[in-house]
Design a protein around this motif. Structure first.
Motif, PDB file in Angstrom:
ATOM      1  N   THR A   1      22.420  51.597  26.421  1.00 44.77           N
ATOM      2  CA  THR A   1      23.592  51.884  25.596  1.00 44.77           C
ATOM      3  C   THR A   1      24.621  50.766  25.791  1.00 44.77           C
ATOM      4  O   THR A   1      24.987  50.442  26.936  1.00 44.77           O
ATOM      5  N   VAL A   2      25.088  50.152  24.670  1.00 46.00           N
ATOM      6  CA  VAL A   2      26.108  49.101  24.691  1.00 46.00           C
ATOM      7  C   VAL A   2      27.352  49.642  23.987  1.00 46.00           C
ATOM      8  O   VAL A   2      27.259  50.110  22.846  1.00 46.00           O
ATOM      9  N   ALA A   3      28.490  49.611  24.666  1.00 42.78           N
ATOM     10  CA  ALA A   3      29.741  50.139  24.113  1.00 42.78           C
ATOM     11  C   ALA A   3      30.815  49.049  24.136  1.00 42.78           C
ATOM     12  O   ALA A   3      30.883  48.235  25.066  1.00 42.78           O
ATOM     13  N   LEU A   4      31.634  48.986  23.090  1.00 42.42           N
ATOM     14  CA  LEU A   4      32.739  48.034  22.974  1.00 42.42           C
ATOM     15  C   LEU A   4      33.980  48.652  23.589  1.00 42.42           C
ATOM     16  O   LEU A   4      34.393  49.749  23.222  1.00 42.42           O
TER      17      LEU A   4
ATOM     18  N   ILE B   1      37.212  38.338  20.955  1.00 42.30           N
ATOM     19  CA  ILE B   1      36.217  39.148  21.658  1.00 42.30           C
ATOM     20  C   ILE B   1      35.404  38.266  22.590  1.00 42.30           C
ATOM     21  O   ILE B   1      35.091  37.127  22.288  1.00 42.30           O
ATOM     22  N   ASN B   2      35.026  38.819  23.752  1.00 37.02           N
ATOM     23  CA  ASN B   2      34.178  38.120  24.720  1.00 37.02           C
ATOM     24  C   ASN B   2      33.333  39.141  25.473  1.00 37.02           C
ATOM     25  O   ASN B   2      33.337  40.335  25.160  1.00 37.02           O
ATOM     26  N   ALA B   3      32.629  38.722  26.487  1.00 39.76           N
ATOM     27  CA  ALA B   3      31.699  39.600  27.221  1.00 39.76           C
ATOM     28  C   ALA B   3      32.407  40.707  27.972  1.00 39.76           C
ATOM     29  O   ALA B   3      31.807  41.746  28.278  1.00 39.76           O
ATOM     30  N   THR B   4      33.680  40.478  28.259  1.00 36.42           N
ATOM     31  CA  THR B   4      34.387  41.529  29.000  1.00 36.42           C
ATOM     32  C   THR B   4      34.718  42.731  28.147  1.00 36.42           C
ATOM     33  O   THR B   4      35.152  43.758  28.649  1.00 36.42           O
ATOM     34  N   ASN B   5      34.530  42.603  26.842  1.00 39.79           N
ATOM     35  CA  ASN B   5      34.821  43.741  25.946  1.00 39.79           C
ATOM     36  C   ASN B   5      33.597  44.642  25.704  1.00 39.79           C
ATOM     37  O   ASN B   5      33.684  45.565  24.898  1.00 39.79           O
ATOM     38  N   PHE B   6      32.485  44.423  26.376  1.00 39.30           N
ATOM     39  CA  PHE B   6      31.274  45.250  26.177  1.00 39.30           C
ATOM     40  C   PHE B   6      30.850  45.873  27.508  1.00 39.30           C
ATOM     41  O   PHE B   6      30.917  45.217  28.566  1.00 39.30           O
ATOM     42  N   THR B   7      30.418  47.143  27.424  1.00 36.64           N
ATOM     43  CA  THR B   7      29.836  47.860  28.582  1.00 36.64           C
ATOM     44  C   THR B   7      28.408  48.242  28.235  1.00 36.64           C
ATOM     45  O   THR B   7      28.122  48.723  27.139  1.00 36.64           O
ATOM     46  N   VAL B   8      27.506  47.982  29.151  1.00 41.61           N
ATOM     47  CA  VAL B   8      26.078  48.285  28.947  1.00 41.61           C
ATOM     48  C   VAL B   8      25.670  49.360  29.963  1.00 41.61           C
ATOM     49  O   VAL B   8      25.884  49.180  31.177  1.00 41.61           O
TER      50      VAL B   8
END
Length: 717
Positions: free
Chosen positions: A334-337, A362-369
């Motif tokens: 699951t990937v969440a912004l 937007i960058n990698a810090t804005n996504f949770t996996v």
């Protein structure tokens, strides 16, 4: 003040009296329990009775008293039956009276008292006690009502008969020889017949004369018969009817009683039959021969039904194997912004809300996996289950027996809709019935005379395997295994009914595609699940015959019942002594003085023959005269004959003498070689021998029992 003292004293007395009564009742109850342990029923009965009298409303004491009253009375009845069986009637009567005193509702004790009292009266041969209640005179007359007339012959000596006369003369001659009186129907018309019989009993002679003259005879007393023409009308008018009641011991239903009555109607042409189902009785009216044959037929068919005990062993063997091995890796992520890190979040908005303009930052810090965890499984399960049920079923021949072991599950069978628009639960408008789930066995045995049993069986194993919702009602799903078959087994043989086998094997794998095909890697990148299930049910059926078909020689013996139009019983001839003519006693030597006994015929008593004092000289017999006319007429016509030996039968022996009535003189040949001589004490005329038979009659003197019992005889062979 005095009143207060009186009340206090009364309260104290009541306080001490109630516990005292309670203690007495409990003590008596304990004595009864102790006596019951040692089977002292009378002591236990008295103790329980005392406890119940002390506290009449105590249910424990009342139950014990009622139970022991039954047991004590039954024990006295059993003791009385044992005493009566050993012949001690007076002691048995005392035991029965004790039982009736203890339990007045014991019907068995009252019946035994009446029967034992009757036996004592018969044994003592005393007059009946004075009747204290009013009794109809018909009761005593019914007790004195006589049975059918039994004809008794004064002599059963074999008869040799040769004559050519009217039928009435033949009947009279046989009647004189047998010592009975002969009466004739006023409408009887005698026919002339020729009769030649050799060595027959008086009853057989009467039957043969009746057969030849188309007549029948009926006993009217123990020494008198009535002769009439053999027509249906005369038989209806002259044949006496008797009535009797047959009590059947082995019928259990009204249909069994009806089957017995139908058998008698069809075989013996008996139409006047009344059934009493409550008493297991059949009342019949018919001739004496018909009812004797009915007794024979009922004795043959009124047999206890055979019984069998069926030993059933239900063996259920179940084996379950489950193996689960491998690594359960995650198959999804699951990937969440997430707002932040340069994304401008909108105030008031929830988490993850941002503006379009913020996408450029937007960058990698804005996504949770989110990655699920992996699970390593290594589990193996092996289970064995064995269920054994061993019921026994006792069943009668051709009667269905049922055994049910399990539960009753409700099943919806129908429903109806309620009126109006209001919603009603479907359970309120549904009808249910219960279904037996488990082990269900139906068996109908048929027992053969050769010790074999035919079993018609239905074996069913059912269980609830799931449920299903139908129209808002949850219905169970029933799994069923059923066998219907019929088999024939010998007593004690074991029959195995198997084949109800369930064998299932399930194998499943889950993991990453492609890697599951690699033999070793499949356990690191996937999971394998194996399930093996075996379920087998075996029935072992063993019949044991505990009561077979009770047959004896009398049941298999054929019986002569007359002709197609007339049912009559043929009575057997009395047992005759063995023929010893081949082993005759040695003759008396000439010059001997030892007397030689002889036997005469008819009503003449045995008399010793004079022994010759010297060798008899051979001399020609004197001429004799033979009558040729009717012996009832006054005049006779005489003619010369060669001698008595030429006119009378030959073949006499010392053990089988022959008598002959010739020329008004009764002569006897005793088998000593001298031929026909005058019997001792005879003057050569009928006056000296009034019991001599009529002209032309010959007979033998073998003594028979004139009171031999009459039983049904089989057909002539």
């Amino acid at each position: 003040m005095r009143l207060l003292r009186f009340l206090m004293i009364a309260a104290l007395l009541a306080a001490f009296t109630v516990p005292a009564n309670a203690d007495q009742a409990r003590s008596a109850y304990k004595r009864g329990v102790q006596a019951e342990k040692y089977n002292k029923y009378d002591e236990a009965y008295e103790a329980f009775k005392e406890a119940q009298q002390q506290k009449p409303r105590d249910p424990e004491y009342l139950a014990a008293y009622t139970r022991m009253r039954f047991y004590a009375a039954a024990e006295h009845v059993r003791a009385g039956q044992a005493l009566r069986a050993s012949g001690k009637l007076q002691e048995a009567l005392v035991e029965y009276q004790k039982a009736a005193t203890i339990d007045q509702t014991n019907i068995m004790a009252q019946q035994e008292i009446r029967q034992t009292t009757d036996l004592l009266k018969r044994q003592e041969r005393k007059e009946e006690a004075p009747i204290t209640q009013l009794q109809s005179p018909l009761v005593k007359m019914a007790e004195q009502a006589g049975g059918p007339a039994e004809l008794q012959f004064t002599s059963n000596s074999p008869i040799t008969l040769r004559l050519s006369e009217n039928a009435d003369v033949a009947y009279k001659i046989v009647g004189k020889l047998a010592g009975i009186n002969v009466l004739f129907d006023p409408e009887f018309k005698a026919q002339r017949l020729s009769v030649e019989l050799n060595d027959v009993t008086p009853r057989e002679a009467l039957d043969m004369v009746a057969l030849q003259s188309k007549t029948f005879w009926q006993p009217v007393s123990n020494n008198t018969i009535m002769v009439a023409a053999d027509t249906p009308g005369k038989r209806k008018d002259r044949q006496n009817n008797i009535m009797t009641t047959f009590y059947l011991r082995n019928v259990s239903t009204a249909s069994d009683l009806q089957d017995a009555a139908n058998t008698i109607k069809g075989i013996l042409d008996l139409s006047r039959i009344q059934l009493i189902p409550r008493q297991n009785a059949i009342v019949m009216r018919g001739t004496s021969d018909q009812l004797v044959l009915a007794q024979k037929l009922l004795s043959d068919i009124d047999k206890p039904k055979p019984e069998v005990v069926i030993d059933i062993v239900v063996m259920q063997i179940r084996r379950d194997k489950v193996r689960n091995m491998g690594i359960n890796l995650p198959t999804s992520t699951t990937v969440a912004l997430v707002p932040g890190g340069g994304l401008g979040a909108t105030s008031g908005a929830g988490s993850g809300s941002f503006t379009i303009n913020s996408l450029r930052n937007i960058n990698a810090t804005n996504f949770t996996v989110s990655i699920p965890s992996a699970t390593l499984s290594a589990l193996m399960t092996d289970g064995n289950t064995k269920i054994i049920q061993n019921p026994e079923i006792r069943a009668l021949d051709s009667e269905k027996a049922t055994l049910k072991i399990g539960d009753r599950v409700p099943i919806a069978t129908g429903s109806f809709s309620g009126g109006g628009g209001a919603s009603v639960s479907p359970l309120v408008n549904t009808q249910f019935q219960y279904l037996d789930v488990g082990v269900n066995i139906d068996v109908t045995p048929h027992i053969h005379p050769d010790g074999e049993v035919t079993l018609k069986m239905t074996l069913e194993i059912s269980s609830v395997t799931g449920s299903q919702n139908l129209g808002g009602v949850t219905q169970p799903i029933i799994g069923q295994r059923r066998i219907e078959h019929e088999m024939r087994l010998h007593d004690g043989d074991i029959n195995l009914v198997g084949g109800i086998l369930e064998d299932s094997e399930t194998q499943s794998m889950s993991g990453y595609p492609g890697l599951l095909k690699v033999p070793i890697l499949k356990y690191f990148f996937g999971q394998e699940n194996k399930e093996m299930r075996e379920n087998e049910i075996v029935f072992a059926i063993t019949p044991h015959i505990i009561r077979g078909q009770d047959l004896n020689e009398q049941n298999l013996r054929p019986v002569d019942i007359g002709t197609g139009s007339v049912v009559e019983m043929r009575r057997p001839a009395p047992d005759a002594p063995a023929n010893t003519s081949a082993k005759a006693a040695p003759r008396v030597a000439p010059g001997s003085t030892q007397p030689k006994p002889t036997r005469t015929v008819g009503s003449n008593p045995p008399a010793p023959a004079p022994a010759p004092t010297a060798a008899p000289a051979t001399a020609a017999p004197a001429p004799q005269m033979s009558t040729k006319a009717d012996p009832n007429k006054a005049t006779t016509e005489a003619s010369n004959v060669d001698g008595p030996a030429d006119s009378c039968p030959k073949g006499a022996t010392a053990e089988h003498p022959i008598g002959c009535y010739l020329n008004g003189t009764w002569r006897v040949d005793v088998g000593d070689g001298r031929g026909y001589q005058l019997p001792p004490g005879s003057s050569g005329s009928t006056a000296a021998n009034p019991g001599a038979p009529a002209k032309g009659v010959t007979g033998t003197s073998s003594p028979q029992d004139p009171k031999a019992p009459a039983v049904a005889a089989g057909p002539l062979v």
